[in-house]
Scaffold this active site. Structure first.
Site, mmCIF file in Angstrom:
data_model
loop_
_atom_site.group_PDB
_atom_site.id
_atom_site.type_symbol
_atom_site.label_atom_id
_atom_site.label_comp_id
_atom_site.label_asym_id
_atom_site.label_seq_id
_atom_site.Cartn_x
_atom_site.Cartn_y
_atom_site.Cartn_z
ATOM 1 N N ILE A 26 -164.270 -61.026 -43.796
ATOM 2 C CA ILE A 26 -165.161 -60.250 -44.407
ATOM 3 C C ILE A 26 -166.413 -61.035 -44.295
ATOM 4 O O ILE A 26 -167.445 -60.735 -44.380
ATOM 5 C CB ILE A 26 -164.750 -60.316 -45.951
ATOM 6 C CG1 ILE A 26 -163.263 -59.626 -46.004
ATOM 7 C CG2 ILE A 26 -165.784 -59.335 -46.752
ATOM 8 C CD1 ILE A 26 -163.180 -58.166 -45.570
ATOM 9 N N GLY A 58 -152.653 -61.812 -54.488
ATOM 10 C CA GLY A 58 -153.640 -61.348 -53.356
ATOM 11 C C GLY A 58 -153.471 -60.133 -52.690
ATOM 12 O O GLY A 58 -153.868 -59.115 -53.328
ATOM 13 N N THR A 59 -153.090 -59.943 -51.320
ATOM 14 C CA THR A 59 -153.128 -58.908 -50.468
ATOM 15 C C THR A 59 -152.159 -57.731 -51.227
ATOM 16 O O THR A 59 -152.408 -56.687 -50.999
ATOM 17 C CB THR A 59 -152.470 -59.364 -49.087
ATOM 18 O OG1 THR A 59 -153.458 -60.357 -48.779
ATOM 19 C CG2 THR A 59 -152.546 -58.330 -48.115
ATOM 20 N N CYS A 106 -164.895 -73.170 -46.161
ATOM 21 C CA CYS A 106 -166.154 -72.842 -45.425
ATOM 22 C C CYS A 106 -166.776 -73.831 -44.750
ATOM 23 O O CYS A 106 -166.568 -75.050 -44.687
ATOM 24 C CB CYS A 106 -167.249 -72.429 -46.514
ATOM 25 S SG CYS A 106 -167.567 -73.709 -47.799
#
Ligand SMILES: Cc1cc2nc3c(=O)[nH]c(=O)nc-3n(C[C@H](O)[C@H](O)[C@H](O)COP(=O)(O)OP(=O)(O)OC[C@H]3O[C@@H](n4cnc5c(N)ncnc54)[C@H](O)[C@@H]3O)c2cc1C
Ligand SMILES: Cc1cc2nc3c(=O)[nH]c(=O)nc-3n(C[C@H](O)[C@H](O)[C@H](O)COP(=O)(O)O)c2cc1C
Ligand code: FES
Lengths: 303, 286
Positions: A70, A265-266, A129
């Site tokens: 994303i 989550g998913t 990140c």
């Protein structure tokens, strides 16, 4: 049965949280359940400034899971504080803000924005990140940088518990967890997604425009369990278990290997009422197993 | 916007709460799964999900997310499908087998259980007095079933269906009134060489709904088809809405996997801000 849990300065009415990036800002799910029934939820990763994220396609379904790239599309801290947080039921459930930045300074500034916010229960630091100052290698891969980022957040976090969310894309997750502890983390959460890719043999193209992305869903649960077990066995910090939770059994497996709470989550994508049902299902399963509280089974893995 | 139960949740309403009347997430049984054209497409009928009184609290162009219970853990996401119609036969969807998910949905039998949430997203506008051109690319026909059935002045509708598979694979009965009035046009594209002829056909019909006629063009189908329609509408000065078919994981605005680029260059969720967009609100490359 009392499902409440208390750890690292955080008290939750039940151990069910939802994982960052899979539950929007919470509001998306209000037609499908009462947010106040959750132990809490972690909102989409937030950066200082809004981000538009990666080009499409950004998601690909894989066996028992999915890949996503994303690219941290989000509204930015200011809009979140102004437009989203005031509409969330934070008096009744824990709203955890997931922080995303590209340098330790930025992480500190971001933490400072939320430190005084009554509606924020805790800060979760996403160290998966790239560090732009240090040539773009992920913070999460380098214990020294994890410690530095954690310390930068902790300094500015006021009395908010700081959760450091660890990446499984390392050879030694305990070293990463220890670095977060040295930096002052109150709680660890694991795991973030595993780096992966998918290819379309007919078009010869990667299925994600970003080529690589993060794998999540039931396929990653064995990795998540292993990481949480290693962390909980080696370190005194409480751990929130994440990765592939799709049932109450999965959640209690994480508790057995040492987790104080879990994030789903998913599975929220497979059905939008998943997290709400998980609360009931955990209570039912615990009753079936004759548990009076989750403390009674935490870390109770028989080896 | 139709009447219906509004969801009022703590404080200000979200966009989806303002535009949705009654969303449910529920398990439903298959009533019938009828192969059309020898199984090139399927007319899937499900129990009525009970979206408010008379099942009228959905609007054509909206969609549902559907996931058969039998998928277990293997296939992670539900699949998005346009709501074709809700009538005495239940919730009607038209399914084109196109991959591992839709191939399995094609194999569902009466009594099988699916998990389904909706109605989701935005819908096509209805302007009763405006000459309205409906452009369907293949299974993009589905939302126009309900649209045509509900339109208060069907004499103002014209439908063009472009198809590569046999016409027998399409549920055309609901469009009988249009066909009877000579306002249903189909085009069978057998080879790539037919594409130019199809585009020329689209261009002629769009011209009738352009600036001079102050008409309206509504299109649903694959991406390349929608981009062609947009280009032709821009050239003819026709107002146009398109229904995007971006891949979706959640269908409710949470995963950000389905975004389209809007005219301001921002990425917006096609599941909540769409799937139906005015082309003027989308970037050139949406
Ligand atoms: C709002 C909306 C309404 C739709 N309405 C209908 C409908 O009424 N009837 C119908 O048959 N189909 C409809 N579709 C398309 C349908 O959802 C896809 O065909 C389906 O998700 C593909 O799943 P699969 O597992 O069979 O294919 P996969 O094996 O996942 O992929 C097969 C092919 O389909 C593409 N694809 C995958 N997911 C999607 C997706 N969500 N949308 C478009 N392409 C995709 C892949 O890139 C690949 O080329 C709609 C899609 C959207 C977004
Ligand atoms: C679409 C998507 C977006 C995500 N976005 C974030 C994010 O913004 N910040 C973050 O820390 N983790 C993010 N994650 C990782 C999840 O929070 C979680 O750690 C991971 O998906 C594993 O859990 P699961 O298997 O239950 O999904 C994202 C995951 C997905 C699938
Ligand atoms: S499908 Fe998840 S945001 Fe649209």
């Amino acid at each position: 049965m009392d499902l409440s849990v208390s750890f690292g300065g955080l008290t939750l009415k039940n151990p069910v949280l939802t994982a960052s990036g899979t539950f929007g800002y919470g509001l998306e799910f209000t037609p499908y359940g009462d947010l106040a029934r959750l132990g809490g939820f972690v909102v989409k990763g937030i950066s200082l400034l809004p981000r538009e994220g990666n080009p499409m396609p950004r998601i690909a379904e894989t066996p028992c899971g999915m890949l996503n790239a994303i690219g941290l599309q989000n509204v930015g801290a200011e809009v979140f504080l102004r437009d989203k947080l005031p509409r969330l039921p934070w008096r009744e459930t824990a709203v955890v803000v997931n922080l995303y930045a590209c340098s330790a300074e930025e992480f500190g500034d971001l933490a400072g924005l939320f430190a005084g916010e009554e509606g924020v229960a805790a800060l979760e630091v996403n160290v998966s990140c790239p560090n732009v100052r240090e040539g773009g290698a992920a913070f999460g891969a380098d214990p020294a940088q994890i410690a530095a980022v954690t310390a930068a957040v902790k300094r500015r976090a006021g009395d908010k518990p700081v959760i450091v969310k660890l990446s499984p894309n390392v050879t030694d997750i305990v070293a990463a967890g220890r670095a977060a502890m040295d930096g002052g983390a109150d709680i660890l959460s694991a795991i973030n997604t595993l780096t992966g890719m998918a290819v379309d043999v007919r078009t010869r193209r990667p299925r994600l425009a970003n080529v690589v992305g993060g794998l999540s869903g039931p396929a990653v649960k064995p990795v998540g369990l292993r990481c949480v077990w290693q962390l909980a066995s080696a370190l005194p910090l409480p751990v929130i278990g994440i990765g592939g939770i799709a049932s109450a059994e999965d959640a209690l497996e994480y508790v057995l290997v040492g987790a104080h709470a879990v994030q789903a989550g998913t599975a929220n994508f497979s059905r939008p009422d998943f997290a709400f049902r998980l609360v009931d299902d955990i209570a039912a399963l615990a009753a079936e197993l004759g548990l009076d509280s989750l403390d009674a089974c935490r870390g109770g893995l028989r080896t | 916007m139709g009447a219906g139960v509004r969801l009022i949740v703590r404080g200000a309403k979200t966009l989806s709460e303002r535009t949705m009347e009654h969303k449910t997430c529920t398990s439903l049984r298959i009533v019938e799964n009828r192969p059309l054209g020898g199984g090139a497409q399927y007319l899937l009928s499900l129990e009525n999900p009970g979206w408010g009184a008379g099942g009228k609290t959905w609007r054509p162009g909206q969609f549902v997310m559907l996931r058969p219970v039998s998928w277990g853990l293997e296939l992670t996401w539900a699949r998005p499908f346009s709501i074709a119609q809700v009538d005495e036969g239940g919730l009607r969807l038209v399914i084109r087998p196109a991959g591992r998910g839709t191939d399995r949905i094609a194999g569902l039998a009466p009594g099988d259980e699916v998990f389904l949430w909706g109605p989701l997203g935005t819908s096509f506008v209805t302007e009763p007095e405006t000459p309205t051109l409906l452009l369907a690319g293949g299974v993009g026909l589905a939302p126009f079933w309900g649209y045509a059935a509900r339109h208060p002045a069907p004499a103002n509708l014209r439908l063009v269906l472009g198809h590569t598979i046999d016409l027998a694979a399409f549920p055309l009965d609901p469009f009988a009134p249009l066909a009877g009035a000579g306002r249903l046009h189909t085009f069978h594209q057998r080879t790539m060489a037919d594409l130019d002829a199809f585009i020329a056909l689209l261009e002629r019909h769009i011209a009738d709904h352009g600036r001079a006629a102050n008409g309206l063009v509504l299109a649903c189908g694959p991406g390349p088809f929608l981009r062609t329609v947009r280009r032709l509408c821009d050239a003819a000065g026709a107002r146009c809405q398109v229904s995007l078919e971006n891949r979706m994981a959640c269908g409710i605005g949470a995963c950000l996997g389905c975004v389209a680029r809007d005219a301001a260059g921002r990425n917006v969720q096609s599941c909540t801000r769409g799937p139906v967009f005015w082309t003027r609100d989308l970037a050139e490359e949406f």
